[in-house]
Design an enzyme around this catalytic site. Structure first.
Site, PDB file in Angstrom:
ATOM      1  N   ARG A 125       0.823  -1.208   0.000  1.00  0.00           N
ATOM      2  CA  ARG A 125       0.000   0.000   0.000  1.00  0.00           C
ATOM      3  C   ARG A 125       0.862   1.264   0.000  1.00  0.00           C
ATOM      4  NH1 ARG A 125      -5.157  -1.387   4.034  1.00  0.00           N
ATOM      5  NH2 ARG A 125      -6.345  -2.511   2.438  1.00  0.00           N
ATOM      6  N   GLY A 155      -9.928  -9.475  -1.341  1.00  0.00           N
ATOM      7  CA  GLY A 155      -8.811 -10.118  -0.655  1.00  0.00           C
ATOM      8  C   GLY A 155      -8.449 -11.489  -1.176  1.00  0.00           C
ATOM      9  N   GLY A 205     -13.385  -3.915   0.548  1.00  0.00           N
ATOM     10  CA  GLY A 205     -14.780  -3.508   0.710  1.00  0.00           C
ATOM     11  C   GLY A 205     -15.239  -2.492  -0.307  1.00  0.00           C
ATOM     12  N   LYS A 241     -19.555 -18.003   0.041  1.00  0.00           N
ATOM     13  CA  LYS A 241     -20.944 -17.780   0.426  1.00  0.00           C
ATOM     14  C   LYS A 241     -21.718 -16.880  -0.532  1.00  0.00           C
ATOM     15  CE  LYS A 241     -20.225 -18.417   5.406  1.00  0.00           C
ATOM     16  NZ  LYS A 241     -20.404 -17.810   6.740  1.00  0.00           N
TER      17      LYS A 241
END
Length: 396
Positions: A36, A354, A377, A197
Protein backbone atom coordinates in the site's frame (compact mmCIF):
# COMPACT_ATOMS: atom_id res chain seq x y z
CA UNK A 1 -16.73 11.33 -14.27
CA UNK A 2 -16.03 14.96 -13.46
CA UNK A 3 -13.35 14.51 -10.80
CA UNK A 4 -10.05 16.32 -11.12
CA UNK A 5 -6.61 14.72 -11.09
CA UNK A 6 -3.19 15.86 -9.90
CA UNK A 7 -2.62 17.37 -13.34
CA UNK A 8 -5.42 19.89 -12.72
CA UNK A 9 -3.87 21.34 -9.55
CA UNK A 10 -0.88 23.72 -9.16
CA UNK A 11 0.90 22.48 -6.02
CA UNK A 12 3.81 24.92 -5.93
CA UNK A 13 3.75 26.70 -2.58
CA UNK A 14 0.64 24.78 -1.50
CA UNK A 15 0.06 22.38 1.38
CA UNK A 16 -1.66 19.25 0.13
CA UNK A 17 -3.66 17.16 2.59
CA UNK A 18 -3.40 13.69 1.06
CA UNK A 19 -5.75 10.95 2.29
CA UNK A 20 -3.91 7.66 1.92
CA UNK A 21 -4.37 4.18 3.34
CA UNK A 22 -1.49 3.40 5.68
CA UNK A 23 -3.44 0.66 7.44
CA UNK A 24 -0.65 -1.77 6.63
CA UNK A 25 0.22 -5.06 8.35
CA UNK A 26 2.85 -4.99 11.09
CA UNK A 27 5.01 -7.76 12.45
CA UNK A 28 7.19 -7.11 15.51
CA UNK A 29 6.57 -3.38 15.09
CA UNK A 30 7.67 -3.28 11.45
CA UNK A 31 5.68 -3.12 8.23
CA UNK A 32 5.55 -6.66 6.84
CA UNK A 33 3.89 -5.83 3.51
CA UNK A 34 4.67 -2.38 2.04
CA UNK A 35 2.39 -2.78 -1.00
CA UNK A 36 0.00 0.00 0.00
CA UNK A 37 2.91 2.34 0.64
CA UNK A 38 4.49 1.60 -2.71
CA UNK A 39 1.26 2.32 -4.58
CA UNK A 40 0.95 5.88 -3.21
CA UNK A 41 4.51 6.89 -4.12
CA UNK A 42 3.62 8.38 -7.55
CA UNK A 43 1.18 10.78 -5.89
CA UNK A 44 3.59 11.82 -3.15
CA UNK A 45 6.42 12.37 -5.60
CA UNK A 46 4.27 14.38 -8.00
CA UNK A 47 3.24 16.83 -5.28
CA UNK A 48 6.73 17.06 -3.79
CA UNK A 49 8.40 17.56 -7.19
CA UNK A 50 5.89 20.31 -7.94
CA UNK A 51 6.97 22.21 -4.82
CA UNK A 52 4.08 21.30 -2.56
CA UNK A 53 4.08 20.19 1.05
CA UNK A 54 2.81 16.61 1.39
CA UNK A 55 0.75 16.06 4.54
CA UNK A 56 -0.58 12.53 4.91
CA UNK A 57 -3.86 11.64 6.61
CA UNK A 58 -4.73 8.02 7.37
CA UNK A 59 -6.41 5.70 9.82
CA UNK A 60 -4.73 2.69 11.39
CA UNK A 61 -6.76 -0.06 12.99
CA UNK A 62 -9.95 0.55 14.98
CA UNK A 63 -9.07 2.72 18.02
CA UNK A 64 -12.73 3.81 18.38
CA UNK A 65 -12.16 7.52 18.77
CA UNK A 66 -9.39 7.56 21.35
CA UNK A 67 -5.58 7.33 21.28
CA UNK A 68 -4.25 3.77 21.34
CA UNK A 69 -0.43 3.64 21.34
CA UNK A 70 -0.38 0.29 19.52
CA UNK A 71 -2.26 1.94 16.63
CA UNK A 72 0.01 4.94 16.18
CA UNK A 73 1.07 5.76 12.64
CA UNK A 74 4.54 6.54 13.98
CA UNK A 75 5.28 2.84 13.37
CA UNK A 76 4.77 3.30 9.63
CA UNK A 77 7.21 6.19 9.20
CA UNK A 78 10.40 4.07 8.78
CA UNK A 79 8.78 2.08 5.95
CA UNK A 80 7.68 5.32 4.27
CA UNK A 81 11.20 6.73 4.57
CA UNK A 82 12.63 3.57 3.04
CA UNK A 83 10.17 3.66 0.15
CA UNK A 84 10.67 7.38 -0.55
CA UNK A 85 14.42 7.32 0.00
CA UNK A 86 14.32 10.35 2.29
CA UNK A 87 13.17 11.71 5.66
CA UNK A 88 9.51 11.74 6.65
CA UNK A 89 8.32 13.94 9.53
CA UNK A 90 5.70 12.88 12.06
CA UNK A 91 3.19 14.82 14.17
CA UNK A 92 1.68 13.30 17.29
CA UNK A 93 -1.80 14.59 16.45
CA UNK A 94 -3.75 15.17 13.25
CA UNK A 95 -5.09 18.59 14.27
CA UNK A 96 -4.54 21.37 16.80
CA UNK A 97 -1.27 23.15 17.63
CA UNK A 98 0.83 20.00 17.31
CA UNK A 99 -0.29 19.47 13.72
CA UNK A 100 -0.14 23.18 12.86
CA UNK A 101 3.44 23.49 14.07
CA UNK A 102 4.50 20.37 12.16
CA UNK A 103 2.95 21.65 8.92
CA UNK A 104 4.56 25.08 9.38
CA UNK A 105 7.99 23.48 9.92
CA UNK A 106 7.69 21.31 6.79
CA UNK A 107 9.73 22.52 3.84
CA UNK A 108 8.26 22.54 0.30
CA UNK A 109 8.72 19.06 -1.14
CA UNK A 110 8.73 17.54 2.34
CA UNK A 111 6.49 14.75 3.60
CA UNK A 112 4.70 14.72 6.95
CA UNK A 113 2.55 11.99 8.52
CA UNK A 114 -0.15 13.16 10.91
CA UNK A 115 -1.27 10.84 13.69
CA UNK A 116 -4.15 8.36 13.21
CA UNK A 117 -7.32 10.27 12.29
CA UNK A 118 -9.41 7.70 14.14
CA UNK A 119 -7.88 8.76 17.46
CA UNK A 120 -10.67 11.39 17.32
CA UNK A 121 -14.38 10.44 17.39
CA UNK A 122 -15.08 13.18 14.84
CA UNK A 123 -13.38 11.19 12.07
CA UNK A 124 -15.80 8.27 11.78
CA UNK A 125 -18.74 10.54 12.71
CA UNK A 126 -17.79 12.82 9.78
CA UNK A 127 -18.14 15.72 12.21
CA UNK A 128 -18.16 19.09 10.36
CA UNK A 129 -16.03 20.80 13.02
CA UNK A 130 -13.44 18.04 12.89
CA UNK A 131 -13.33 18.22 9.08
CA UNK A 132 -12.98 22.01 9.27
CA UNK A 133 -10.07 21.69 11.70
CA UNK A 134 -8.34 19.34 9.26
CA UNK A 135 -9.03 21.71 6.36
CA UNK A 136 -7.35 24.56 8.24
CA UNK A 137 -4.06 22.69 7.88
CA UNK A 138 -3.91 22.76 4.08
CA UNK A 139 -4.75 24.40 0.79
CA UNK A 140 -5.65 21.38 -1.36
CA UNK A 141 -7.22 17.98 -0.69
CA UNK A 142 -6.04 14.87 -2.53
CA UNK A 143 -7.77 11.52 -2.06
CA UNK A 144 -5.52 8.59 -2.94
CA UNK A 145 -7.31 5.99 -0.82
CA UNK A 146 -9.96 4.23 -2.89
CA UNK A 147 -9.85 1.45 -0.29
CA UNK A 148 -11.61 3.79 2.17
CA UNK A 149 -13.89 5.50 -0.38
CA UNK A 150 -16.91 3.52 0.81
CA UNK A 151 -16.67 5.24 4.21
CA UNK A 152 -18.25 8.69 4.68
CA UNK A 153 -15.66 9.84 7.22
CA UNK A 154 -14.28 13.33 7.76
CA UNK A 155 -10.95 12.65 6.04
CA UNK A 156 -12.50 10.67 3.16
CA UNK A 157 -15.67 12.66 2.42
CA UNK A 158 -16.16 15.77 4.57
CA UNK A 159 -12.79 17.30 3.77
CA UNK A 160 -13.37 17.07 0.01
CA UNK A 161 -16.15 19.67 0.27
CA UNK A 162 -13.97 22.21 2.11
CA UNK A 163 -10.90 22.49 -0.14
CA UNK A 164 -10.11 22.25 -3.85
CA UNK A 165 -10.10 18.47 -4.31
CA UNK A 166 -8.71 15.92 -6.74
CA UNK A 167 -7.91 12.23 -7.07
CA UNK A 168 -4.37 10.99 -6.56
CA UNK A 169 -2.68 8.68 -9.04
CA UNK A 170 -3.80 5.48 -7.28
CA UNK A 171 -7.40 6.67 -6.99
CA UNK A 172 -7.34 7.90 -10.60
CA UNK A 173 -6.07 4.54 -11.86
CA UNK A 174 -8.67 2.66 -9.86
CA UNK A 175 -11.55 4.81 -11.09
CA UNK A 176 -10.46 4.60 -14.72
CA UNK A 177 -10.13 0.81 -14.46
CA UNK A 178 -13.56 0.46 -12.90
CA UNK A 179 -15.14 2.75 -15.49
CA UNK A 180 -13.58 0.60 -18.22
CA UNK A 181 -14.95 -2.55 -16.59
CA UNK A 182 -18.55 -1.61 -15.78
CA UNK A 183 -19.14 2.03 -16.63
CA UNK A 184 -18.74 1.84 -20.40
CA UNK A 185 -17.08 -1.52 -21.10
CA UNK A 186 -16.11 -3.16 -24.35
CA UNK A 187 -18.42 -6.14 -24.84
CA UNK A 188 -18.90 -9.00 -24.33
CA UNK A 189 -18.36 -8.60 -20.57
CA UNK A 190 -17.64 -11.65 -18.41
CA UNK A 191 -17.75 -11.54 -14.61
CA UNK A 192 -16.26 -14.28 -12.44
CA UNK A 193 -17.62 -14.44 -8.91
CA UNK A 194 -16.33 -17.12 -6.58
CA UNK A 195 -15.75 -17.72 -2.91
CA UNK A 196 -17.62 -19.50 -0.19
CA UNK A 197 -20.94 -17.78 0.43
CA UNK A 198 -23.82 -16.54 -1.70
CA UNK A 199 -25.20 -14.71 1.35
CA UNK A 200 -22.31 -12.22 1.35
CA UNK A 201 -22.66 -11.45 -2.37
CA UNK A 202 -26.40 -11.25 -3.02
CA UNK A 203 -26.28 -7.54 -3.94
CA UNK A 204 -23.20 -8.15 -6.07
CA UNK A 205 -24.81 -10.95 -8.07
CA UNK A 206 -28.06 -9.03 -8.42
CA UNK A 207 -26.25 -6.03 -9.90
CA UNK A 208 -23.96 -8.01 -12.19
CA UNK A 209 -26.69 -9.99 -13.94
CA UNK A 210 -28.09 -6.70 -15.22
CA UNK A 211 -24.70 -5.35 -16.32
CA UNK A 212 -22.70 -8.23 -17.83
CA UNK A 213 -23.19 -10.71 -20.65
CA UNK A 214 -21.82 -13.77 -18.86
CA UNK A 215 -21.60 -14.53 -15.13
CA UNK A 216 -19.30 -17.36 -14.03
CA UNK A 217 -20.05 -18.66 -10.53
CA UNK A 218 -17.38 -20.72 -8.78
CA UNK A 219 -16.18 -21.98 -5.43
CA UNK A 220 -18.60 -22.81 -2.65
CA UNK A 221 -21.10 -20.41 -4.21
CA UNK A 222 -21.39 -22.70 -7.24
CA UNK A 223 -22.30 -25.57 -4.90
CA UNK A 224 -25.19 -23.53 -3.52
CA UNK A 225 -26.48 -22.86 -7.03
CA UNK A 226 -26.09 -26.50 -8.04
CA UNK A 227 -27.99 -27.65 -4.96
CA UNK A 228 -30.70 -25.07 -5.69
CA UNK A 229 -31.12 -26.71 -9.11
CA UNK A 230 -31.52 -30.13 -7.51
CA UNK A 231 -28.00 -31.38 -8.29
CA UNK A 232 -26.56 -33.69 -5.57
CA UNK A 233 -23.43 -32.18 -4.02
CA UNK A 234 -22.59 -34.69 -1.27
CA UNK A 235 -20.84 -33.12 1.72
CA UNK A 236 -19.77 -30.04 -0.22
CA UNK A 237 -19.70 -26.59 1.35
CA UNK A 238 -22.99 -24.88 0.49
CA UNK A 239 -25.69 -22.63 1.92
CA UNK A 240 -28.79 -24.74 1.40
CA UNK A 241 -30.94 -22.08 3.05
CA UNK A 242 -30.03 -19.74 0.18
CA UNK A 243 -31.64 -21.98 -2.43
CA UNK A 244 -34.55 -19.69 -3.23
CA UNK A 245 -32.20 -16.70 -3.44
CA UNK A 246 -30.05 -18.61 -5.92
CA UNK A 247 -33.08 -19.52 -8.01
CA UNK A 248 -34.20 -15.88 -7.97
CA UNK A 249 -30.80 -14.78 -9.28
CA UNK A 250 -31.03 -17.38 -12.04
CA UNK A 251 -34.44 -16.00 -13.03
CA UNK A 252 -33.16 -12.41 -13.01
CA UNK A 253 -30.21 -13.40 -15.18
CA UNK A 254 -32.46 -15.07 -17.73
CA UNK A 255 -34.73 -12.02 -17.87
CA UNK A 256 -31.73 -9.71 -18.34
CA UNK A 257 -30.14 -11.84 -21.07
CA UNK A 258 -27.14 -12.71 -18.89
CA UNK A 259 -25.89 -16.29 -19.24
CA UNK A 260 -24.84 -17.92 -15.97
CA UNK A 261 -22.04 -20.50 -16.12
CA UNK A 262 -21.78 -23.22 -13.47
CA UNK A 263 -19.28 -26.11 -13.45
CA UNK A 264 -20.01 -28.97 -15.85
CA UNK A 265 -17.44 -31.22 -14.16
CA UNK A 266 -15.86 -31.06 -10.72
CA UNK A 267 -12.92 -32.32 -8.68
CA UNK A 268 -14.12 -34.28 -5.65
CA UNK A 269 -12.44 -35.75 -2.57
CA UNK A 270 -13.53 -37.25 0.71
CA UNK A 271 -11.32 -34.97 2.78
CA UNK A 272 -9.97 -31.45 2.45
CA UNK A 273 -6.22 -31.68 2.84
CA UNK A 274 -3.08 -31.16 0.81
CA UNK A 275 -2.70 -33.90 -1.77
CA UNK A 276 -5.89 -35.71 -0.77
CA UNK A 277 -6.95 -38.51 -3.17
CA UNK A 278 -9.34 -36.98 -5.69
CA UNK A 279 -11.09 -37.60 -8.95
CA UNK A 280 -12.93 -35.73 -11.68
CA UNK A 281 -16.62 -36.48 -12.19
CA UNK A 282 -19.53 -34.90 -13.99
CA UNK A 283 -21.22 -32.22 -11.91
CA UNK A 284 -24.25 -34.45 -11.54
CA UNK A 285 -22.22 -37.41 -10.21
CA UNK A 286 -20.89 -36.30 -6.81
CA UNK A 287 -21.28 -39.20 -4.32
CA UNK A 288 -22.92 -38.59 -0.96
CA UNK A 289 -19.64 -39.06 0.94
CA UNK A 290 -17.59 -36.68 -1.22
CA UNK A 291 -17.00 -32.93 -1.42
CA UNK A 292 -16.68 -30.71 -4.49
CA UNK A 293 -13.42 -28.80 -4.07
CA UNK A 294 -12.65 -27.43 -7.53
CA UNK A 295 -13.95 -27.05 -11.05
CA UNK A 296 -12.92 -29.80 -13.45
CA UNK A 297 -10.85 -29.67 -16.66
CA UNK A 298 -13.85 -29.52 -19.01
CA UNK A 299 -15.18 -26.51 -17.10
CA UNK A 300 -11.73 -24.91 -17.29
CA UNK A 301 -11.61 -25.47 -21.06
CA UNK A 302 -15.05 -23.92 -21.49
CA UNK A 303 -14.10 -20.87 -19.41
CA UNK A 304 -10.87 -20.33 -21.34
CA UNK A 305 -12.86 -20.49 -24.58
CA UNK A 306 -15.36 -18.02 -23.12
CA UNK A 307 -12.56 -15.60 -22.25
CA UNK A 308 -11.31 -15.87 -25.85
CA UNK A 309 -14.61 -14.31 -26.99
CA UNK A 310 -14.73 -11.62 -24.29
CA UNK A 311 -13.46 -8.06 -24.37
CA UNK A 312 -13.84 -7.25 -20.66
CA UNK A 313 -13.36 -9.45 -17.56
CA UNK A 314 -14.25 -8.63 -13.96
CA UNK A 315 -13.02 -11.13 -11.38
CA UNK A 316 -13.88 -11.50 -7.70
CA UNK A 317 -13.24 -14.76 -5.86
CA UNK A 318 -11.58 -18.11 -6.63
CA UNK A 319 -13.08 -21.02 -8.57
CA UNK A 320 -12.15 -23.62 -5.97
CA UNK A 321 -10.30 -24.25 -2.71
CA UNK A 322 -7.16 -22.68 -4.16
CA UNK A 323 -5.29 -22.60 -0.84
CA UNK A 324 -4.58 -26.34 -1.04
CA UNK A 325 -3.17 -28.32 -3.98
CA UNK A 326 -4.45 -29.84 -6.18
CA UNK A 327 -7.66 -27.89 -5.69
CA UNK A 328 -6.03 -24.72 -7.01
CA UNK A 329 -5.82 -26.02 -10.58
CA UNK A 330 -8.94 -24.39 -12.04
CA UNK A 331 -8.25 -20.97 -10.53
CA UNK A 332 -4.60 -21.02 -11.60
CA UNK A 333 -5.22 -22.25 -15.15
CA UNK A 334 -8.09 -19.88 -15.91
CA UNK A 335 -6.31 -16.91 -14.30
CA UNK A 336 -3.19 -17.54 -16.36
CA UNK A 337 -5.26 -17.71 -19.55
CA UNK A 338 -6.91 -14.39 -18.70
CA UNK A 339 -3.47 -12.91 -18.03
CA UNK A 340 -2.16 -14.04 -21.42
CA UNK A 341 -5.14 -12.46 -23.18
CA UNK A 342 -4.66 -9.26 -21.19
CA UNK A 343 -0.97 -9.01 -22.04
CA UNK A 344 -1.82 -9.56 -25.71
CA UNK A 345 -4.26 -6.64 -25.59
CA UNK A 346 -7.27 -8.83 -26.30
CA UNK A 347 -8.92 -8.44 -22.89
CA UNK A 348 -9.40 -5.71 -20.29
CA UNK A 349 -9.20 -7.56 -16.98
CA UNK A 350 -10.06 -5.98 -13.63
CA UNK A 351 -9.89 -7.99 -10.42
CA UNK A 352 -10.29 -7.22 -6.74
CA UNK A 353 -11.07 -8.52 -3.26
CA UNK A 354 -8.81 -10.12 -0.65
CA UNK A 355 -9.16 -13.76 -1.72
CA UNK A 356 -8.93 -12.72 -5.35
CA UNK A 357 -5.61 -10.92 -4.92
CA UNK A 358 -4.26 -13.91 -2.97
CA UNK A 359 -5.43 -16.30 -5.69
CA UNK A 360 -3.93 -14.23 -8.51
CA UNK A 361 -0.67 -13.92 -6.61
CA UNK A 362 -0.73 -17.69 -6.13
CA UNK A 363 -1.12 -18.04 -9.90
CA UNK A 364 1.68 -15.54 -10.46
CA UNK A 365 -0.41 -13.22 -12.64
CA UNK A 366 -1.22 -10.15 -10.52
CA UNK A 367 1.07 -7.98 -12.63
CA UNK A 368 -0.41 -9.26 -15.91
CA UNK A 369 -4.05 -8.33 -15.32
CA UNK A 370 -5.06 -4.90 -16.62
CA UNK A 371 -5.81 -3.78 -13.06
CA UNK A 372 -5.87 -5.50 -9.69
CA UNK A 373 -7.56 -3.61 -6.87
CA UNK A 374 -6.46 -4.13 -3.28
CA UNK A 375 -9.40 -2.10 -2.01
CA UNK A 376 -11.51 -4.94 -0.60
CA UNK A 377 -14.78 -3.51 0.71
CA UNK A 378 -14.78 -0.49 -1.59
CA UNK A 379 -14.23 -2.70 -4.65
CA UNK A 380 -17.12 -4.97 -3.66
CA UNK A 381 -19.48 -2.06 -3.00
CA UNK A 382 -18.60 -0.60 -6.39
CA UNK A 383 -19.38 -3.98 -8.01
CA UNK A 384 -22.69 -3.97 -6.17
CA UNK A 385 -23.56 -0.69 -7.88
CA UNK A 386 -23.41 1.45 -4.75
CA UNK A 387 -22.36 5.10 -4.64
CA UNK A 388 -19.04 5.46 -2.84
CA UNK A 389 -19.05 8.62 -0.67
CA UNK A 390 -15.33 9.28 -1.08
CA UNK A 391 -15.63 9.17 -4.86
CA UNK A 392 -18.90 11.12 -5.05
CA UNK A 393 -17.32 13.91 -2.98
CA UNK A 394 -14.67 14.40 -5.68
CA UNK A 395 -17.22 14.63 -8.48
CA UNK A 396 -17.77 18.13 -9.69
Amino acid sequence: MAWKTLDDIAFDGKTALVRVDLNVPLRDGRVSDPSRIERILPTLRHIADAGGKVVLLSHFGRPKGKPVPEMSLRQVVPALESALGGPVAFAGDCLGQTAQDAVAALAPGGVLVLENTRFHPGEEANDPDFAAALADLGDVYVNDAFSTAHRAHASTEGLAHLLPACAGRLMEGELRALEAALGNPARPVVAVVGGAKVSTKIDLLGNLVTRVDHLVIGGGMANTFLAAKGVPIGRSLAEHEMGETARDILRKAEAAGCRIHLPVDVVIAQEFRDGAPNEVVATTACPDESMILDAGPETVAQLCALFDTARTLIWNGPLGAFEIAPFDAATVTVARHAARLSKAGQLVSVAGGGDTVAALNHAGVCDDFSYVSTAGGAFLEWMEGRTLPGVAALDG
